[in-house]
Design a protein around this motif. Structure first.
Motif, short mmCIF file in Angstrom:
data_model
loop_
_atom_site.label_atom_id
_atom_site.label_comp_id
_atom_site.label_asym_id
_atom_site.label_seq_id
_atom_site.Cartn_x
_atom_site.Cartn_y
_atom_site.Cartn_z
N ILE A 205 -10.45 -31.19 26.99
CA ILE A 205 -11.04 -32.45 27.50
C ILE A 205 -11.67 -32.14 28.86
O ILE A 205 -11.05 -32.35 29.92
N PRO A 206 -12.90 -31.61 28.84
CA PRO A 206 -13.54 -31.21 30.10
C PRO A 206 -13.58 -32.38 31.10
O PRO A 206 -13.87 -33.51 30.71
N GLY A 207 -13.23 -32.08 32.34
CA GLY A 207 -13.33 -33.09 33.39
C GLY A 207 -12.11 -33.97 33.54
O GLY A 207 -12.05 -34.79 34.45
N ILE A 208 -11.13 -33.82 32.66
CA ILE A 208 -9.97 -34.71 32.76
C ILE A 208 -9.15 -34.35 34.00
O ILE A 208 -9.02 -33.17 34.37
N GLY B 216 -10.71 -43.62 36.16
CA GLY B 216 -11.33 -42.51 35.45
C GLY B 216 -10.50 -42.03 34.28
O GLY B 216 -9.55 -42.69 33.84
N LEU B 217 -10.87 -40.83 33.80
CA LEU B 217 -10.18 -40.23 32.66
C LEU B 217 -9.05 -39.35 33.17
O LEU B 217 -9.30 -38.38 33.89
N VAL B 218 -7.85 -39.68 32.81
CA VAL B 218 -6.70 -39.00 33.41
C VAL B 218 -5.61 -38.81 32.36
O VAL B 218 -5.42 -39.66 31.48
N ALA B 219 -4.91 -37.67 32.46
CA ALA B 219 -3.73 -37.44 31.63
C ALA B 219 -2.51 -37.59 32.53
O ALA B 219 -2.45 -36.99 33.60
N ILE B 220 -1.56 -38.40 32.08
CA ILE B 220 -0.34 -38.63 32.84
C ILE B 220 0.77 -37.90 32.09
O ILE B 220 1.05 -38.22 30.93
N VAL B 221 1.36 -36.91 32.77
CA VAL B 221 2.15 -35.91 32.06
C VAL B 221 3.56 -35.77 32.62
O VAL B 221 3.75 -35.52 33.81
N ASP B 222 4.53 -35.96 31.76
CA ASP B 222 5.89 -35.52 32.08
C ASP B 222 6.19 -34.35 31.15
O ASP B 222 6.38 -34.52 29.95
N PRO B 223 6.21 -33.13 31.71
CA PRO B 223 6.33 -31.96 30.85
C PRO B 223 7.71 -31.84 30.20
O PRO B 223 7.85 -31.22 29.13
N LEU B 224 8.71 -32.43 30.83
CA LEU B 224 10.07 -32.41 30.26
C LEU B 224 10.77 -33.66 30.77
O LEU B 224 11.19 -33.72 31.93
N ASP B 225 10.85 -34.66 29.92
CA ASP B 225 11.53 -35.89 30.30
C ASP B 225 12.95 -35.82 29.74
O ASP B 225 13.14 -35.71 28.52
#
Ligand code: IPD
Ligand code: CA
Ligand code: CA
Length: 273
Positions: A64-67, A83-92
């Motif tokens: 996803i270019p630009g995310i 904007g375009l954003v990923a909200i990430v919890d890599p290990l919840d």
């Protein structure tokens, strides 16, 4: 509102979560050798959380270019509601992971201008049937799915039959008395209360119809963003304590099957029982 690219964003998030989940699973085999790094006196993290987020970022940026990424371990590239954003919890569920308690997940939400478009909660340890893991996904307006099967919230209307999840504190315990008061009010009214240790999975359990409600007085956006979309797309409701729709920022989260929501808010706020 619902962006035409949301399915592509979901596929990238599902791929990134799967790679992170496999890394976490591999590392769990050597759990006894993992070094716990202290974030606060009772809050720990390890190279596994960080390694998982590195892998997720690399895949999301490639697909996803630009995310921009707002991640728990490696920082925020700006505002999660713009904007375009990923909200990430890599290990919840890091505490569960470190103890070998099998309830932890990868959580990724892709949002555009504050509106969740695609989400995945990859349940690493709980499968079912032929599955060893459960991949829960949703895209805006298209429903929620667990390993491809439609998820729906419960149909329970009687609070006495309700199973309610929560997440009482273990780092900052300033709200401990509030939780105790809320739990005392709920205990005689519902079938049970649970504290399973992963907010992302708690929310996916509401979406699955396993929990009829869930609340936590403070969650960060990465804990709840994907789970909130799952619950909504499964037919449930997610708000703050005042009944305002949950946003992609930190704050209180109250989730339910929808039918029980006003009753649940009323009890949490100390109203009539
Ligand atoms: C935590 C878990 C836990 C919740 C905490 C979160 P972490 O996330 O979701 O259930 O009660 O508020 O911080 O630290 O395991 O990613
Ligand atoms: Ca978390
Ligand atoms: Ca985490």
């Amino acid at each position: 509102m619902n962006h035409p690219d949301r399915h592509r964003w979901r596929d990238a998030a599902v791929h990134a979560a799967a790679v992170a989940a496999e890394f976490i699973r591999q590392e769990s085999r050597a759990r006894d050798t993992i070094t716990w790094q202290s974030k606060s006196p009772t809050d720990f993290v390890s190279h596994v959380d960080i390694g998982a987020e590195e892998r997720i970022r690399e895949i999301l940026h490639a697909h996803i270019p630009g995310i921009r990424v707002v991640g728990e371990e490696l920082g925020s590239d700006g505002d999660p509601e713009s904007g375009l954003v990923a909200i990430v919890d890599p290990l919840d569920g890091t505490t569960n992971f470190l103890h070998g308690f099998p309830n932890y997940a990868v959580s990724i939400c892709v949002a555009l201008d504050g509106v969740p478009q695609a989400g995945v909660v990859h349940d690493i340890m709980r499968g079912g049937g032929e599955h060893r893991e459960t991949v829960c996904t949703a895209t805006a307006g298209d429903g929620a799915f667990a390993n491809g099967a439609r998820m729906r919230v419960s149909t329970i209307t009687d609070p006495s039959r309700a199973l309610i999840g929560t997440g009482f504190p273990f780092k900052d315990v300033t709200s401990a008395d509030d939780y105790v008061r809320m739990m005392r009010r709920l205990m005689p009214l519902v079938s049970g209360l649970r504290r399973a240790g992963s907010a992302a999975l708690d929310l996916s359990d509401v979406a699955h119809g396993r929990f009829d409600g869930f609340w936590e007085l403070w969650l960060n956006a990465w804990d709840h963003a994907a789970g909130v979309l799952l619950v909504r797309e499964a037919g449930g409701r997610v708000t703050d304590l005042e009944g305002r729709d949950a946003r992609l920022i930190g704050g209180p989260i109250v989730a339910s099957n929808g039918v029980l929501h006003e009753w649940f808010l009323d009890i949490l706020r100390g109203g009539a029982s």
